[in-house]
Design a protein around this motif. Structure first.
Motif, PDB file in Angstrom:
ATOM      1  N   ARG A  49       8.206  12.488   4.478  1.00 22.07           N
ATOM      2  CA  ARG A  49       7.088  11.657   4.894  1.00 22.07           C
ATOM      3  C   ARG A  49       6.977  11.634   6.413  1.00 22.07           C
ATOM      4  O   ARG A  49       7.901  11.975   7.093  1.00 22.07           O
ATOM      5  N   GLY A  50       5.860  11.199   6.916  1.00 20.32           N
ATOM      6  CA  GLY A  50       5.609  11.048   8.338  1.00 20.32           C
ATOM      7  C   GLY A  50       6.856  10.979   9.180  1.00 20.32           C
ATOM      8  O   GLY A  50       7.623  11.880   9.241  1.00 20.32           O
ATOM      9  N   ALA A  51       7.090   9.885   9.798  1.00 15.16           N
ATOM     10  CA  ALA A  51       8.232   9.672  10.735  1.00 15.16           C
ATOM     11  C   ALA A  51       9.350  10.682  10.712  1.00 15.16           C
ATOM     12  O   ALA A  51      10.136  10.786   9.906  1.00 15.16           O
ATOM     13  N   ARG A 100      11.158  -7.699   5.584  1.00 13.26           N
ATOM     14  CA  ARG A 100      10.040  -6.906   6.099  1.00 13.26           C
ATOM     15  C   ARG A 100      10.450  -5.565   6.655  1.00 13.26           C
ATOM     16  O   ARG A 100       9.646  -4.678   6.807  1.00 13.26           O
ATOM     17  N   HIS A 101      11.712  -5.428   7.020  1.00 17.10           N
ATOM     18  CA  HIS A 101      12.102  -4.176   7.635  1.00 17.10           C
ATOM     19  C   HIS A 101      13.070  -3.361   6.794  1.00 17.10           C
ATOM     20  O   HIS A 101      12.886  -2.175   6.603  1.00 17.10           O
ATOM     21  N   GLY A 148      11.620   3.019  -1.239  1.00 23.08           N
ATOM     22  CA  GLY A 148      11.369   4.363  -1.724  1.00 23.08           C
ATOM     23  C   GLY A 148      12.430   4.859  -2.679  1.00 23.08           C
ATOM     24  O   GLY A 148      12.179   5.070  -3.864  1.00 23.08           O
ATOM     25  N   VAL A 187      11.834  -3.125   2.613  1.00 24.42           N
ATOM     26  CA  VAL A 187      10.586  -2.376   2.509  1.00 24.42           C
ATOM     27  C   VAL A 187      10.829  -0.881   2.656  1.00 24.42           C
ATOM     28  O   VAL A 187      10.257  -0.058   1.957  1.00 24.42           O
ATOM     29  N   ASN A 188      11.730  -0.536   3.572  1.00 23.66           N
ATOM     30  CA  ASN A 188      12.001   0.884   3.770  1.00 23.66           C
ATOM     31  C   ASN A 188      12.985   1.445   2.762  1.00 23.66           C
ATOM     32  O   ASN A 188      13.036   2.653   2.560  1.00 23.66           O
ATOM     33  N   GLU A 200       0.085   4.643  -1.971  1.00 21.70           N
ATOM     34  CA  GLU A 200       0.124   5.976  -1.380  1.00 21.70           C
ATOM     35  C   GLU A 200       1.055   6.880  -2.162  1.00 21.70           C
ATOM     36  O   GLU A 200       0.774   8.044  -2.411  1.00 21.70           O
ATOM     37  N   SER A 214       0.813  -1.210   0.000  1.00 24.79           N
ATOM     38  CA  SER A 214       0.000   0.000   0.000  1.00 24.79           C
ATOM     39  C   SER A 214       0.848   1.261   0.000  1.00 24.79           C
ATOM     40  O   SER A 214       0.368   2.322  -0.341  1.00 24.79           O
ATOM     41  N   THR A 215       2.107   1.135   0.415  1.00 26.02           N
ATOM     42  CA  THR A 215       2.933   2.330   0.347  1.00 26.02           C
ATOM     43  C   THR A 215       3.111   2.750  -1.098  1.00 26.02           C
ATOM     44  O   THR A 215       3.201   3.928  -1.406  1.00 26.02           O
ATOM     45  N   PHE A 269       8.409  10.524  -1.270  1.00 29.59           N
ATOM     46  CA  PHE A 269       9.052   9.671  -0.273  1.00 29.59           C
ATOM     47  C   PHE A 269       9.857  10.459   0.735  1.00 29.59           C
ATOM     48  O   PHE A 269      10.066  10.009   1.839  1.00 29.59           O
TER      49      PHE A 269
END
Lengths: 327, 337, 280
Positions: free
Chosen positions: C278-280, C190-191, C198, C194-195, C6, C2-3, C275
């Motif tokens: 973004r949030g964080a 997964r970590h 971007g 995934v990051n 987005e 879903s990223t 990208f």
């Protein structure tokens, strides 16, 4: 007491995605006298940092100070200044120190250079004179071996020392007012004590007024003459320090006191304030603290004014009407 | 310790050195932890207190073997943590968990909150299919969050809420021991109180033991029954919280205590402002690590040459040659008008 | 993921991004529909028309020396150029991500060796290498071309991924996953990846533009896509002899290249913006 700073109805607005503007600072008024320390207390999101930035016209775009606000430095109307005139008050009449000394100092310039820069920006001195002044300032802020440290780079200094350098830079041009935005939050508690001590000494020696922005009630108790508590963009209670701590009156202030762990006295379960701080884009109508207030009543639907509850003590709460004087 | 049952965690002579890296590669190692020993009983909260650079976070991470120790022992419920192989260590991870300080970097930004909480469950195969979602919902509710939030991403939450997610994540594997690494330091005052209460409630309901790492003595007092004060990689004082705070015996503890700003303008304690800066952990002082900044009137040559060991003094253990005569901060006095 | 959704949504919201995505979507549609969309098969010689006819209602892009409809050829060329670009970039990205991941995660000697190899490879000028290799055989099958372009384009990507992995490896949430008992594989996929996706996606998108230009250049020199398979570069080459008399034969394929590369760059830029803050 001479008044050095007067702020009236300060409003800072930002554009929201839907086109409207919202106000993280919404009608803040206070004043500062020469030589006194006013603490602006509040949690994240209450607008205290933006308030301090507004004083120096440093609100980041697309934010802006709204018309109808007044910021007066002595006789000067800060909001009407432009260009060179504005630059001349920054540093020269109001100095500012920020929270994180690591990112507030330029890593590629020596400490001496940065202080001297602050001096030369406002005072007509030669490079050599500025350097001497920088040395004197380093001494004044209590840095050991100042001559040796003049040519050090920020990363070579500890957090406490960097913060002292920041103070030196802020004082370089001898401002009348020092705005300290959470100056010790990023520091260890023993270093914090040192820095606060330095600030106090400097304040007394120079007769500066200090606007201390913090969330730490302990610091306020020890160092401030007067306190203004902020919540959701507004001042909700203001009083001299002793009075505020003796009689915290606004339910938010009372909530804050009840949720702070104590180093002395009985250990009891903390009573936190329920709910969360409202976002500036969606402040509640009426009294902004109403959704979280254990003492809310029907009149809370109307936005309250600042009402007197004691000597030189006001709060933004309708409950004040029950008690014109002390409870 | 008054309980008769053996401690849940026993740490003995833990040492952790980091090789100097980057620009300083090849230089002396950073001696983050220099021989630390303590125990944590079942259902107990022990606080590890100190300022930056004292090594407390390193202790927390090394006990969990998120970093390998340089030497020392950590025995958890009879098991030697440092001797386990990968598979056994994975199984142990169910029982020892950790909550981190920074709510903003401790959650994977590209993972929903529900997935983050479910991860432990999946890793250890504690549930399958719909049961996983049920557990996640229950955990979120237990930490005070709306179970419907499971689908949301971390950036949609405040710091306090993220911290709760972190707690739920740790609880998902049903641990008996949690290292709380400065869990409230980055939170606002009222949120801090909420999270502290939550941690206390969870301890009561689940019988958890905590190693609570912090720098704020007032917070520690709220939640911990015993305190270990650290300075430059060593424990300098250790004992029951109230006793230690009432009559500290090590000069550093005295200074630390006097530096805590108290929200009461009428109590004017004399503040002891330490001179100088923290020595570098890669070049610690000889003898007593604190001697370079110590204000004890009895400080002398012996402090410079001989490392003091922890020994009983009054109600606490203190590592100071002259702990019997440590000046307390001037007693708190009510200011007259 | 879903990223991705987005991010694409964020891109769509900027005017630049919308223009770029719109064009690419349109192009992709044309390429997919292919023969159905063509006014005429590109091989068709329109015996009724003159060769080198100027653009008209019947032939909006004109005809070439062999009386072929230029528009049809441009659309057919799109299929080839986009396919080559997508496949080659896909290959580069996969290789680059794999190497970057290994180097960043395992570090040590492996990292040093891999990165020195990459440094060496980056020192070799890609275009000359390709020219050299492609000029040796008589015919280069399309698959071989894609493979060659793909295997020479992953070096910078690997450095990018390595940098991301190095940064992410120290993040607290990775510590948290380890503390939960996550296996290496889980942490990586997964970590970390995934990051890192971007910046990787941004690099890939911009890479598509690069490859289109590269392939067009090679085809123009006769070394890329071989006739009769149409390609934009090849069409420009074909139009050279009649550049003065019938410029549209070269101009339209050229314009197609420009617009496509522009579009990918716009999308790549917008993705990068999406990208970054973004949030964080």
């Amino acid at each position: 007491m001479t008044r050095v700073l007067h702020v009236r109805d300060l409003r800072v607005s930002f554009p929201a995605p839907d086109g409207h503007r919202f106000h993280p600072v919404d009608g803040v008024s206070f004043s500062l006298d020469r030589g006194e320390t006013l603490a602006l207390v509040g949690e994240s999101g209450c607008g205290k940092s933006l308030t301090s930035l507004a004083l120096l016209r440093l609100v980041p775009p697309p934010g802006r100070v709204d018309a109808g606000s007044t910021i007066r430095l002595g006789d000067t109307d800060v909001l009407s200044l432009e260009g060179e005139a504005l630059r001349r008050i920054r540093g020269r009449r109001i100095g500012m120190i920020f929270q994180d000394p690591m990112t507030s100092l330029n890593p590629v310039f020596t400490v001496g250079d940065q202080i001297a820069e602050g001096v030369r920006a406002h005072l007509p001195v030669t490079k050599a004179q500025a350097r001497e002044r920088a040395l004197a300032l380093l001494q004044e802020v209590g840095i050991p071996d100042p001559a040796g440290r003049l040519d050090a780079y920020p990363h070579q200094l500890s957090g406490g020392m960097r913060q002292r350098v920041m103070i030196a830079i802020a004082l370089a041009a001898e401002p009348e007012i020092l705005v300290a935005d959470e100056p010790t939050t990023a520091l260890d508690v023993t270093v914090q004590a040192q820095i606060l001590e330095v600030l106090d000494q400097l304040r007394r020696a120079r007769g500066m007024a200090v606007l201390l922005i913090t969330h730490d009630l302990g610091i306020v108790a020890g160092r401030a003459d007067r306190v203004a508590v902020m919540y959701a963009g507004q001042i909700v209670e203001e009083a001299p320090t002793l009075e505020l701590f003796a009689h915290p009156s606004h339910p938010y202030t009372q909530g804050l006191f009840a949720s702070v762990p104590r180093i002395s006295g009985p250990v009891e379960r903390l009573t936190p304030i329920g709910g969360t701080v409202p976002s500036p884009t969606a402040f509640p109508s009426g009294c902004r603290f109403r959704p979280r207030c254990p003492q809310a009543f029907d009149k809370s639907e109307l936005p309250p004014d600042l009402l007197a509850v004691g000597p030189d003590h006001r709060m933004r709460c309708w409950l004040a009407e029950g008690r014109g004087g002390r409870d | 310790m008054t309980s008769v049952s053996p401690p849940l965690l026993e740490v003995r002579d833990l040492v952790k050195h980091y090789a100097a890296g980057g620009l300083f590669a090849g230089g002396p190692p950073v001696r983050a932890v220099e021989g630390v020993s303590f125990t944590v009983g079942r259902g107990e909260t022990v606080a590890l207190v100190g300022e930056s650079g004292c090594g407390k976070s390193s202790v927390g991470r090394t006990i969990l073997r998120l970093q390998e120790p340089t030497s020392g022992r950590a025995v958890f419920d009879g098991t030697d943590v440092f001797a386990l192989d990968r598979a056994a260590l994975r199984r142990l991870r169910r029982r020892m968990q950790i909550i981190f300080q920074d709510p903003y970097s401790s959650l994977n930004p590209r993972m929903t909150v529900g997935a983050a909480v479910a991860e432990g469950i999946e890793i250890h195969g504690l549930a399958k299919g719909a049961e996983v979602a049920r557990r996640v919902a229950a955990l979120l509710a237990e930490v005070g969050l709306d179970p419907g939030y499971a689908r949301r991403y971390p950036h949609e939450f405040s710091g306090g809420q993220r911290q709760r997610v972190g707690i739920a994540r740790a609880l998902a594997v049903e641990p008996s021991f949690i290292v709380c690494d400065e869990p409230v330091s980055a939170l606002d005052v009222s949120v801090q109180a909420q999270v502290l209460n939550l941690l206390a409630d969870l301890q009561r309901e689940r019988g958890l033991s905590y190693l609570f790492i912090a720098h704020d003595l007032a917070v520690v007092r709220q939640i911990a029954r015993r305190v270990e004060v650290m300075y430059l990689g060593r424990i300098v004082e250790s004992g029951p919280t109230e006793a230690l705070l009432a009559s500290p015996r090590h000069p550093y503890t005295v200074a630390l205590l006097s530096a805590v700003p108290e929200p009461d303008p009428t109590r004017r304690r004399s503040r002891i402002v330490l001179r100088g800066d923290l020595p570098s952990p890669s070049d610690p002082p000889s003898g007593c690590p604190f001697h370079t900044r110590c204000f004890h009137p009895g400080r002398n040559e012996r402090c410079r040459t001989e490392l003091p060991l922890l020994r009983p003094v009054g109600a606490t253990l203190a590592a100071c040659h002259y702990a019997e005569s440590t000046p307390a901060a001037a007693p708190a006095t009510a200011a007259s008008a | 993921m879903s990223t991705l959704r987005e991010a694409l949504g964020a891109v769509w919201r900027t005017p630049r991004g919308r223009a770029g995505m719109g064009f690419l979507a349109f192009l992709a549609l044309l390429a997919l529909l292919g023969p159905l969309a063509l006014p005429e098969p590109f091989r068709q010689f329109d015996l009724e028309e003159l060769a080198n006819a100027a653009p008209s209602v019947d032939h909006p892009f004109g005809t070439d020396q062999l009386s072929r409809d230029v528009l049809s050829r441009v659309v057919s060329g799109a299929r080839i150029s986009l396919a080559v670009a997508a496949l080659a970039v896909g290959l580069s990205v996969t290789l680059g991500a794999a190497v970057g991941l290994v180097a960043g995660y395992w570090g040590g000697v492996l990292d040093a060796v891999l990165m020195r190899l990459v440094d060496g490879a980056l020192a070799v000028p890609r275009l000359f290498l390709l020219l050299l290799v492609l000029s040796v055989p008589d015919r280069v099958p399309l698959a071989a071309l894609i493979l060659l372009i793909g295997t020479t384009g992953w070096f910078a990507t690997s450095r990018l991924v390595r940098a991301e992995v190095l940064r992410l490896r120290e993040e607290t949430f990775v510590r948290a996953a380890e503390a939960l008992g996550a296996s290496r594989r889980r942490v990586i996929f997964r970590h970390l990846l995934v990051n890192a996706a971007g910046p990787l996606l941004v690099a890939a998108t911009l890479g598509v533009g690069d490859v289109i230009l590269l392939e067009a250049g090679l085809s123009f020199l006769g070394l890329g896509v071989q006739p009769p398979t149409p390609s934009w570069g090849g069409m420009i080459l074909d139009g050279r002899p009649v550049l003065e008399a019938a410029p549209w034969v070269s101009v339209f394929p050229g314009a197609a290249i420009i617009l496509t590369v522009l579009a990918t760059n716009l999308v790549g830029d917008a993705l990068r913006d999406a990208f970054d803050p973004r949030g964080a």
